[in-house]
Design a protein around this motif. Sequence first.
Motif, PDB file in Angstrom:
ATOM      1  N   HIS A 112      20.984 -31.755   2.781  1.00 47.47           N
ATOM      2  CA  HIS A 112      21.486 -31.576   4.130  1.00 47.47           C
ATOM      3  C   HIS A 112      22.684 -32.495   4.337  1.00 47.47           C
ATOM      4  O   HIS A 112      22.643 -33.657   3.933  1.00 47.47           O
ATOM      5  CB  HIS A 112      20.408 -31.898   5.167  1.00 47.47           C
ATOM      6  N   VAL A 113      23.733 -31.938   4.950  1.00 46.24           N
ATOM      7  CA  VAL A 113      24.939 -32.719   5.245  1.00 46.24           C
ATOM      8  C   VAL A 113      25.306 -32.522   6.708  1.00 46.24           C
ATOM      9  O   VAL A 113      25.002 -31.482   7.297  1.00 46.24           O
ATOM     10  CB  VAL A 113      26.122 -32.334   4.324  1.00 46.24           C
ATOM     11  N   PRO A 114      25.957 -33.510   7.316  1.00 48.08           N
ATOM     12  CA  PRO A 114      26.327 -33.394   8.730  1.00 48.08           C
ATOM     13  C   PRO A 114      27.296 -32.234   8.974  1.00 48.08           C
ATOM     14  O   PRO A 114      28.076 -31.857   8.101  1.00 48.08           O
ATOM     15  CB  PRO A 114      27.019 -34.727   9.033  1.00 48.08           C
ATOM     16  N   VAL A 115      27.240 -31.703  10.168  1.00 49.36           N
ATOM     17  CA  VAL A 115      28.107 -30.589  10.544  1.00 49.36           C
ATOM     18  C   VAL A 115      29.457 -31.117  11.019  1.00 49.36           C
ATOM     19  O   VAL A 115      29.519 -32.014  11.850  1.00 49.36           O
ATOM     20  CB  VAL A 115      27.459 -29.752  11.668  1.00 49.36           C
ATOM     21  N   SER A 116      30.520 -30.584  10.434  1.00 49.05           N
ATOM     22  CA  SER A 116      31.884 -30.811  10.918  1.00 49.05           C
ATOM     23  C   SER A 116      32.741 -29.683  10.361  1.00 49.05           C
ATOM     24  O   SER A 116      32.368 -29.017   9.390  1.00 49.05           O
ATOM     25  CB  SER A 116      32.429 -32.173  10.468  1.00 49.05           C
ATOM     26  N   LYS A 117      33.874 -29.470  10.977  1.00 46.67           N
ATOM     27  CA  LYS A 117      34.764 -28.406  10.511  1.00 46.67           C
ATOM     28  C   LYS A 117      35.292 -28.713   9.109  1.00 46.67           C
ATOM     29  O   LYS A 117      35.435 -27.819   8.284  1.00 46.67           O
ATOM     30  CB  LYS A 117      35.929 -28.216  11.481  1.00 46.67           C
ATOM     31  N   LEU A 118      35.583 -29.988   8.846  1.00 44.79           N
ATOM     32  CA  LEU A 118      36.080 -30.380   7.536  1.00 44.79           C
ATOM     33  C   LEU A 118      35.003 -30.191   6.467  1.00 44.79           C
ATOM     34  O   LEU A 118      35.285 -29.664   5.392  1.00 44.79           O
ATOM     35  CB  LEU A 118      36.571 -31.827   7.560  1.00 44.79           C
ATOM     36  N   ASN A 119      33.767 -30.598   6.762  1.00 48.42           N
ATOM     37  CA  ASN A 119      32.671 -30.390   5.810  1.00 48.42           C
ATOM     38  C   ASN A 119      32.467 -28.907   5.544  1.00 48.42           C
ATOM     39  O   ASN A 119      32.238 -28.499   4.405  1.00 48.42           O
ATOM     40  CB  ASN A 119      31.379 -31.015   6.324  1.00 48.42           C
ATOM     41  N   GLU A 120      32.552 -28.099   6.585  1.00 49.58           N
ATOM     42  CA  GLU A 120      32.393 -26.658   6.417  1.00 49.58           C
ATOM     43  C   GLU A 120      33.487 -26.081   5.523  1.00 49.58           C
ATOM     44  O   GLU A 120      33.221 -25.259   4.652  1.00 49.58           O
ATOM     45  CB  GLU A 120      32.406 -25.965   7.780  1.00 49.58           C
ATOM     46  N   ALA A 121      34.730 -26.541   5.713  1.00 52.41           N
ATOM     47  CA  ALA A 121      35.839 -26.054   4.896  1.00 52.41           C
ATOM     48  C   ALA A 121      35.664 -26.444   3.431  1.00 52.41           C
ATOM     49  O   ALA A 121      35.873 -25.626   2.528  1.00 52.41           O
ATOM     50  CB  ALA A 121      37.162 -26.591   5.442  1.00 52.41           C
ATOM     51  N   VAL A 122      35.260 -27.693   3.181  1.00 59.70           N
ATOM     52  CA  VAL A 122      35.059 -28.146   1.799  1.00 59.70           C
ATOM     53  C   VAL A 122      33.886 -27.405   1.155  1.00 59.70           C
ATOM     54  O   VAL A 122      33.972 -26.964   0.009  1.00 59.70           O
ATOM     55  CB  VAL A 122      34.849 -29.678   1.752  1.00 59.70           C
ATOM     56  N   LEU A 123      32.791 -27.229   1.892  1.00 61.44           N
ATOM     57  CA  LEU A 123      31.642 -26.498   1.360  1.00 61.44           C
ATOM     58  C   LEU A 123      31.989 -25.034   1.083  1.00 61.44           C
ATOM     59  O   LEU A 123      31.514 -24.457   0.093  1.00 61.44           O
ATOM     60  CB  LEU A 123      30.455 -26.589   2.325  1.00 61.44           C
ATOM     61  N   PHE A 170      25.439 -22.094   1.655  1.00 65.08           N
ATOM     62  CA  PHE A 170      25.057 -23.105   2.634  1.00 65.08           C
ATOM     63  C   PHE A 170      24.919 -22.428   3.972  1.00 65.08           C
ATOM     64  O   PHE A 170      25.546 -21.405   4.239  1.00 65.08           O
ATOM     65  CB  PHE A 170      26.065 -24.258   2.677  1.00 65.08           C
ATOM     66  N   GLU A 171      24.050 -22.981   4.807  1.00 68.97           N
ATOM     67  CA  GLU A 171      23.812 -22.392   6.124  1.00 68.97           C
ATOM     68  C   GLU A 171      23.582 -23.490   7.151  1.00 68.97           C
ATOM     69  O   GLU A 171      23.198 -24.611   6.808  1.00 68.97           O
ATOM     70  CB  GLU A 171      22.615 -21.441   6.078  1.00 68.97           C
ATOM     71  N   LEU A 172      23.815 -23.132   8.398  1.00 72.53           N
ATOM     72  CA  LEU A 172      23.647 -24.059   9.508  1.00 72.53           C
ATOM     73  C   LEU A 172      22.195 -24.065   9.955  1.00 72.53           C
ATOM     74  O   LEU A 172      21.577 -23.017  10.083  1.00 72.53           O
ATOM     75  CB  LEU A 172      24.553 -23.629  10.665  1.00 72.53           C
ATOM     76  N   GLU A 173      21.645 -25.263  10.155  1.00 73.88           N
ATOM     77  CA  GLU A 173      20.261 -25.414  10.613  1.00 73.88           C
ATOM     78  C   GLU A 173      20.227 -26.337  11.817  1.00 73.88           C
ATOM     79  O   GLU A 173      21.057 -27.220  11.950  1.00 73.88           O
ATOM     80  CB  GLU A 173      19.389 -26.037   9.521  1.00 73.88           C
ATOM     81  N   GLY A 174      19.222 -26.169  12.657  1.00 76.39           N
ATOM     82  CA  GLY A 174      18.987 -27.065  13.781  1.00 76.39           C
ATOM     83  C   GLY A 174      19.774 -26.687  15.020  1.00 76.39           C
ATOM     84  O   GLY A 174      20.524 -25.716  15.035  1.00 76.39           O
ATOM     85  N   GLU A 175      19.583 -27.489  16.059  1.00 78.61           N
ATOM     86  CA  GLU A 175      20.235 -27.254  17.342  1.00 78.61           C
ATOM     87  C   GLU A 175      20.788 -28.566  17.882  1.00 78.61           C
ATOM     88  O   GLU A 175      20.250 -29.641  17.615  1.00 78.61           O
ATOM     89  CB  GLU A 175      19.234 -26.689  18.354  1.00 78.61           C
ATOM     90  N   GLY A 176      21.834 -28.465  18.659  1.00 75.83           N
ATOM     91  CA  GLY A 176      22.403 -29.632  19.331  1.00 75.83           C
ATOM     92  C   GLY A 176      22.856 -30.698  18.356  1.00 75.83           C
ATOM     93  O   GLY A 176      23.536 -30.417  17.379  1.00 75.83           O
ATOM     94  N   VAL A 177      22.456 -31.936  18.629  1.00 76.96           N
ATOM     95  CA  VAL A 177      22.867 -33.046  17.768  1.00 76.96           C
ATOM     96  C   VAL A 177      22.097 -33.069  16.453  1.00 76.96           C
ATOM     97  O   VAL A 177      22.413 -33.852  15.558  1.00 76.96           O
ATOM     98  CB  VAL A 177      22.706 -34.415  18.477  1.00 76.96           C
TER      99      VAL A 177
END
Length: 137
Positions: free
Chosen positions: A31-42, A54-61
Amino acid sequence: MVSLRTNVTDPVADLLTRIRNANLAYKEELHVPVSKLNEAVLTILSKEGFIGRFELEGEGVHRAFKVQLKYGAKRERTITGLRRISKPGRRMYAKRGELPRVLGGLGIAILSTSQGVMTDKDASKAGVGGEVLAYVW
């Protein structure tokens, strides 16, 4: 829920370190933190075949990317090396004619350009240079 909220001065180095450590320990996912830069690199790593999906998990913070790592048939690592190039203390840039080649083209360089985050090959096709974030091979 996974909470990964920490104060990180270099988010790209944090992402690469998490991937490197999980890869060395033969983890199936991380699991890695959500950010636009992390998403672009992934997205680049997934498109180039270094990681699975890779997929987004969880809600809010508590949101995080769940990353599937890839291994070969005999548990060979698809990522043999990751290196952060441009650091907060020393930024490294490459002009469009001086884009780096990693292992003679066997690896990739990830660049942050005016047209978004892309590989060295894509930046060469687009005719742009930028900040060299990392090498992956």
